[in-house]
Design an enzyme around this catalytic site. Structure first.
Site, PDB file in Angstrom:
ATOM      1  N   HIS A  53      -7.761   9.541  -2.294  1.00 61.01           N
ATOM      2  CA  HIS A  53      -7.215   9.414  -0.939  1.00 61.01           C
ATOM      3  C   HIS A  53      -8.185   9.953   0.124  1.00 61.01           C
ATOM      4  O   HIS A  53      -8.337   9.368   1.190  1.00 61.01           O
ATOM      5  CB  HIS A  53      -5.876  10.167  -0.859  1.00 61.01           C
ATOM      6  CG  HIS A  53      -4.965   9.672   0.206  1.00 61.01           C
ATOM      7  ND1 HIS A  53      -3.612   9.705   0.115  1.00 61.01           N
ATOM      8  CD2 HIS A  53      -5.218   9.144   1.427  1.00 61.01           C
ATOM      9  CE1 HIS A  53      -3.066   9.216   1.208  1.00 61.01           C
ATOM     10  NE2 HIS A  53      -4.036   8.867   2.031  1.00 61.01           N
TER      11      HIS A  53
ATOM     12  N   ASP B 210       0.848  -1.193   0.000  1.00 63.31           N
ATOM     13  CA  ASP B 210       0.000   0.000   0.000  1.00 63.31           C
ATOM     14  C   ASP B 210       0.884   1.244   0.000  1.00 63.31           C
ATOM     15  O   ASP B 210       1.683   1.437   0.921  1.00 63.31           O
ATOM     16  CB  ASP B 210      -0.895   0.005   1.254  1.00 63.31           C
ATOM     17  CG  ASP B 210      -1.835   1.193   1.239  1.00 63.31           C
ATOM     18  OD1 ASP B 210      -2.841   1.127   0.514  1.00 63.31           O
ATOM     19  OD2 ASP B 210      -1.560   2.201   1.929  1.00 63.31           O
TER      20      ASP B 210
HETATM   21  P1  NAP Z   1      -0.299   0.572  11.839  1.00 64.28           P
HETATM   22  O1  NAP Z   1       0.078  -0.306  10.709  1.00 64.28           O
HETATM   23  O2  NAP Z   1      -1.500   0.232  12.621  1.00 64.28           O
HETATM   24  O3  NAP Z   1       0.921   0.728  12.855  1.00 64.28           O
HETATM   25  C1  NAP Z   1       2.216   1.010  12.414  1.00 64.28           C
HETATM   26  C2  NAP Z   1       3.094   1.171  13.653  1.00 64.28           C
HETATM   27  O4  NAP Z   1       3.110  -0.051  14.395  1.00 64.28           O
HETATM   28  C3  NAP Z   1       4.524   1.468  13.326  1.00 64.28           C
HETATM   29  O5  NAP Z   1       5.010   2.314  14.351  1.00 64.28           O
HETATM   30  C4  NAP Z   1       5.216   0.109  13.384  1.00 64.28           C
HETATM   31  O6  NAP Z   1       6.572   0.271  13.792  1.00 64.28           O
HETATM   32  C5  NAP Z   1       4.433  -0.584  14.465  1.00 64.28           C
HETATM   33  N1  NAP Z   1       4.319  -2.039  14.283  1.00 64.28           N
HETATM   34  C6  NAP Z   1       4.084  -2.722  13.129  1.00 64.28           C
HETATM   35  N2  NAP Z   1       4.030  -4.040  13.369  1.00 64.28           N
HETATM   36  C7  NAP Z   1       4.227  -4.213  14.700  1.00 64.28           C
HETATM   37  C8  NAP Z   1       4.306  -5.334  15.544  1.00 64.28           C
HETATM   38  N3  NAP Z   1       4.167  -6.566  15.063  1.00 64.28           N
HETATM   39  N4  NAP Z   1       4.522  -5.131  16.871  1.00 64.28           N
HETATM   40  C9  NAP Z   1       4.673  -3.884  17.381  1.00 64.28           C
HETATM   41  N5  NAP Z   1       4.606  -2.777  16.614  1.00 64.28           N
HETATM   42  C10 NAP Z   1       4.399  -2.933  15.292  1.00 64.28           C
HETATM   43  O7  NAP Z   1      -0.508   2.086  11.369  1.00 64.28           O
HETATM   44  P2  NAP Z   1      -0.472   2.949  10.038  1.00 64.28           P
HETATM   45  O8  NAP Z   1       0.901   3.030   9.457  1.00 64.28           O
HETATM   46  O9  NAP Z   1      -1.167   4.198  10.405  1.00 64.28           O
HETATM   47  O10 NAP Z   1      -1.425   2.169   9.012  1.00 64.28           O
HETATM   48  C11 NAP Z   1      -0.972   1.174   8.149  1.00 64.28           C
HETATM   49  C12 NAP Z   1      -0.981   1.656   6.715  1.00 64.28           C
HETATM   50  O11 NAP Z   1      -2.270   2.096   6.307  1.00 64.28           O
HETATM   51  C13 NAP Z   1      -0.112   2.891   6.459  1.00 64.28           C
HETATM   52  O12 NAP Z   1       1.259   2.604   6.495  1.00 64.28           O
HETATM   53  C14 NAP Z   1      -0.651   3.310   5.113  1.00 64.28           C
HETATM   54  O13 NAP Z   1      -0.111   2.490   4.082  1.00 64.28           O
HETATM   55  C15 NAP Z   1      -2.142   3.094   5.307  1.00 64.28           C
HETATM   56  N6  NAP Z   1      -2.845   4.306   5.773  1.00 64.28           N
HETATM   57  C16 NAP Z   1      -3.731   4.914   4.937  1.00 64.28           C
HETATM   58  C17 NAP Z   1      -4.399   6.059   5.324  1.00 64.28           C
HETATM   59  C18 NAP Z   1      -5.375   6.699   4.390  1.00 64.28           C
HETATM   60  O14 NAP Z   1      -5.735   7.869   4.607  1.00 64.28           O
HETATM   61  N7  NAP Z   1      -5.838   5.999   3.388  1.00 64.28           N
HETATM   62  C19 NAP Z   1      -4.180   6.612   6.600  1.00 64.28           C
HETATM   63  C20 NAP Z   1      -3.292   5.968   7.444  1.00 64.28           C
HETATM   64  C21 NAP Z   1      -2.644   4.819   7.037  1.00 64.28           C
HETATM   65  P3  NAP Z   1       7.868  -0.034  12.887  1.00 64.28           P
HETATM   66  O15 NAP Z   1       7.624   0.425  11.495  1.00 64.28           O
HETATM   67  O16 NAP Z   1       8.921   0.778  13.577  1.00 64.28           O
HETATM   68  O17 NAP Z   1       8.115  -1.506  12.988  1.00 64.28           O
END
Ligand code: NAP
Length: 351
Positions: free
Chosen positions: A147, A79
């Site tokens: 988005h 993504d």
């Molecule tokens: P998330 O995936 O819920 O959380 C990411 C955080 O959790 C990072 O700090 C990561 O750290 C940590 N993490 C990942 N796996 C872990 C594990 N197994 N144990 C402990 N910590 C862990 O949050 P997000 O990045 O907000 O959402 C995921 C994706 O959704 C985004 O990257 C993006 O691609 C998409 N997104 C889209 C929108 C939109 O408006 N469409 C908005 C937000 C997000 P490290 O990287 O340091 O390991």
């Protein structure tokens, strides 16, 4: 007797080294039972892989290796978005993974990108798509999403993704027209530049407005979803329309270094279930998503966590476990991402 955590690790090793199934075979069986899900299973609504790697706030210098590792482990979904400002490196990761033989064809990987608010204008859609493809160095991608349901004014000749008004608020464009933008998105499918199109951060009414005019339907709506924001009503609506729900911020872990902020990984319910199943808190939450039939895109640049987040197909949460997690959303509802993108700097979501 093999201890449960060791059994889990053995299963993960097996899972990640097992020869991959052909996508058509996976799709045919994807809907049968939660226990039969795997890293390459596809959502029956959108035919998109149910597990992907998120890349928001994945630092340059790290995101390429994260993408390569994910594809090495068997992920087939990444993504991305133009506004993450790391798409060139995501593209490098994809090409390196292919060079190393982790994927045979680029088409084997589902790549989602997103049209940013400054490009939510009919005449900006095709150039924005061309730019995304240039950044990723690909002739086409599997999915492009609008988005946000909000447009920003585009200052001619300026590349500023975050235009502000005199008060420092996001420079929203009152003439933004999602339906007109959708018509241009459909032309990208016609032109073979994107296989599918969808929406992100649209509420039910805004999705319905697109459905009312769509010649090509959205296949996916990407929204914030986690145990503190389970989105049950929205999921029921989307699935009734044959649309996949892709859960962003699936771990509810927006501020990992701030212990005062909500974080589902640290919730006592999740910790208890993690102990019960001999899995990590993240694996319990991601398994909950799988059983809710969410597509899920956890972000990590930590190679061990990218593997951990795929280790969710060797156990099942019971109805009682699922009910405990449902209780979290009832007692502690949290929306983490709600920027002031509406006119006057108003938040996108009213609640
Ligand atoms: P998330 O995936 O819920 O959380 C990411 C955080 O959790 C990072 O700090 C990561 O750290 C940590 N993490 C990942 N796996 C872990 C594990 N197994 N144990 C402990 N910590 C862990 O949050 P997000 O990045 O907000 O959402 C995921 C994706 O959704 C985004 O990257 C993006 O691609 C998409 N997104 C889209 C929108 C939109 O408006 N469409 C908005 C937000 C997000 P490290 O990287 O340091 O390991």
């Amino acid at each position: 007797m093999i201890p449960r955590p060791l059994f889990g690790s053995l299963f993960l090793v097996l899972l990640l080294t097992w020869p991959r199934q052909a996508p058509s075979l996976v799709f045919k069986h994807a809907h049968i039972m939660a226990t039969q899900l795997s890293i390459t299973s596809r959502d029956p609504h959108a035919n998109m892989p149910i597990l992907g790697l998120g890349t928001w706030r994945s630092d340059k210098g790290k995101v390429k290796d994260a993408v390569v590792e994910a594809l090495r482990l068997g992920y087939i979904h990444v993504d991305a978005a133009q506004v993450y400002e790391n798409q060139c490196e995501v593209g490098e990761g994809l090409h390196e993974a292919r060079a190393k033989g982790y994927i045979k064809e680029m088409n084997d990987v589902w790549i989602t990108s997103k049209l940013w608010n400054t490009d939510h204008h009919p005449d900006a859609v095709r150039p924005a798509c061309d730019r995304i493809l240039r950044e990723l160095k690909l002739p086409k991608i599997q999915q492009l999403l609008i988005h946000w349901p909000t447009a920003f004014q585009k200052v001619k000749g300026e590349e500023n993704l975050w235009p502000k008004d005199a008060q420092g608020r996001h420079l929203s464009d009152p003439n933004g027209d999602n339906k007109a933008v959708w018509k241009e998105m459909e032309k990208l499918v016609d032109a073979g530049l994107v296989e599918t199109i969808g929406l992100s951060n649209f509420n039910e009414q805004e999705v319905q407005e697109i459905l009312d005019v769509a010649r090509i339907k959205p296949v996916c709506v990407q929204i914030e979803c986690h145990p503190y924001l389970p989105q049950d009503e929205m999921r029921a609506f989307l699935h009734s329309q044959g649309i996949a729900l892709c859960a962003y911020s699936p771990l509810a872990n927006l501020d990992p270094n701030d212990a005062s902020k909500p974080c589902a990984l640290r919730d006592p319910v999740i910790e208890r279930l993690a102990r019960k199943h001999g899995k990590s808190p993240a694996q319990v939450i991601l398994r909950w998503h799988a059983q809710k039939k969410n597509v899920v895109i956890p972000k990590s640049v930590t190679l061990s966590r990218i593997a951990e987040n795929a280790g969710i197909y060797d156990f099942e949460l019971s109805e009682e476990d699922m009910a405990l997690i449902a209780g979290m959303g009832k007692t502690h509802r949290v929306r983490l991402v709600n920027p002031g993108f509406r006119p006057g700097g108003q938040p996108v979501f009213s609640q």
